[in-house]
Design a protein around this motif. Structure first.
Motif, PDB file in Angstrom:
ATOM      1  N   MET A   1      31.976  54.004  52.529  1.00 55.43           N
ATOM      2  CA  MET A   1      32.490  55.279  52.929  1.00 55.43           C
ATOM      3  C   MET A   1      33.121  55.961  51.717  1.00 55.43           C
ATOM      4  N   PRO A   2      33.051  57.272  51.635  1.00 53.81           N
ATOM      5  CA  PRO A   2      33.562  57.976  50.461  1.00 53.81           C
ATOM      6  C   PRO A   2      35.077  57.890  50.298  1.00 53.81           C
ATOM      7  N   GLY A   3      35.852  57.766  51.364  1.00 53.01           N
ATOM      8  CA  GLY A   3      37.303  57.759  51.276  1.00 53.01           C
ATOM      9  C   GLY A   3      37.893  56.408  50.903  1.00 53.01           C
ATOM     10  N   GLN A   4      37.104  55.352  50.959  1.00 49.79           N
ATOM     11  CA  GLN A   4      37.625  54.021  50.687  1.00 49.79           C
ATOM     12  C   GLN A   4      37.460  53.665  49.217  1.00 49.79           C
ATOM     13  N   GLU A   5      38.454  52.937  48.697  1.00 47.60           N
ATOM     14  CA  GLU A   5      38.349  52.464  47.328  1.00 47.60           C
ATOM     15  C   GLU A   5      37.572  51.156  47.312  1.00 47.60           C
ATOM     16  N   LYS A   6      36.787  50.998  46.259  1.00 44.16           N
ATOM     17  CA  LYS A   6      36.022  49.770  46.104  1.00 44.16           C
ATOM     18  C   LYS A   6      36.957  48.669  45.600  1.00 44.16           C
ATOM     19  N   GLN A   7      36.911  47.519  46.247  1.00 44.62           N
ATOM     20  CA  GLN A   7      37.790  46.428  45.873  1.00 44.62           C
ATOM     21  C   GLN A   7      37.222  45.717  44.649  1.00 44.62           C
ATOM     22  N   VAL A   8      38.087  45.516  43.647  1.00 36.90           N
ATOM     23  CA  VAL A   8      37.689  44.856  42.411  1.00 36.90           C
ATOM     24  C   VAL A   8      38.085  43.385  42.494  1.00 36.90           C
ATOM     25  N   SER A   9      37.162  42.529  42.121  1.00 30.92           N
ATOM     26  CA  SER A   9      37.402  41.099  42.177  1.00 30.92           C
ATOM     27  C   SER A   9      38.467  40.684  41.159  1.00 30.92           C
ATOM     28  N   LYS A  10      39.272  39.691  41.537  1.00 33.59           N
ATOM     29  CA  LYS A  10      40.282  39.163  40.610  1.00 33.59           C
ATOM     30  C   LYS A  10      39.645  38.331  39.507  1.00 33.59           C
ATOM     31  N   LEU A  11      38.421  37.876  39.717  1.00 37.05           N
ATOM     32  CA  LEU A  11      37.731  37.068  38.711  1.00 37.05           C
ATOM     33  C   LEU A  11      37.001  37.918  37.675  1.00 37.05           C
ATOM     34  N   ARG A  12      36.943  39.204  37.897  1.00 37.93           N
ATOM     35  CA  ARG A  12      36.151  40.067  37.019  1.00 37.93           C
ATOM     36  C   ARG A  12      36.647  40.030  35.571  1.00 37.93           C
TER      37      ARG A  12
END
Length: 76
Positions: A1-12
């Motif tokens: 959805m456009p309003g949601q932020e993409k979750q970034v992995s802690k392992l990245r």
């Protein structure tokens, strides 16, 4: 959805940093072997630049693929 932020992995970040370190070590080894080899002519500067860039790209890309595999394995 456009309003949601993409979750970034802690392992990245750790995997990208590890990939960059491995790429830097491999690049240093390549340059050492290229300069240290007196039997054959050294590669031109542009070839060294391209090879170091490719080594760094591949190391970070493979680290990212490994991270995705680890995350997939941890989910199951």
């Amino acid at each position: 959805m456009p309003g949601q932020e993409k979750q970034v992995s802690k392992l990245r970040r750790p995997f990208v940093v590890a990939g960059a370190v491995v790429g830097a070590l491999l690049s240093a080894w390549y340059l050492y072997r290229n300069f240290g080899s007196s039997a054959a002519a050294a590669d031109p500067v542009w070839t060294r630049f391209v090879n170091v860039a490719l080594i760094m790209f591949v190391a970070i890309y493979l680290a990212n693929l490994l991270r995705r595999g680890v995350e997939s394995f941890r989910k199951h």
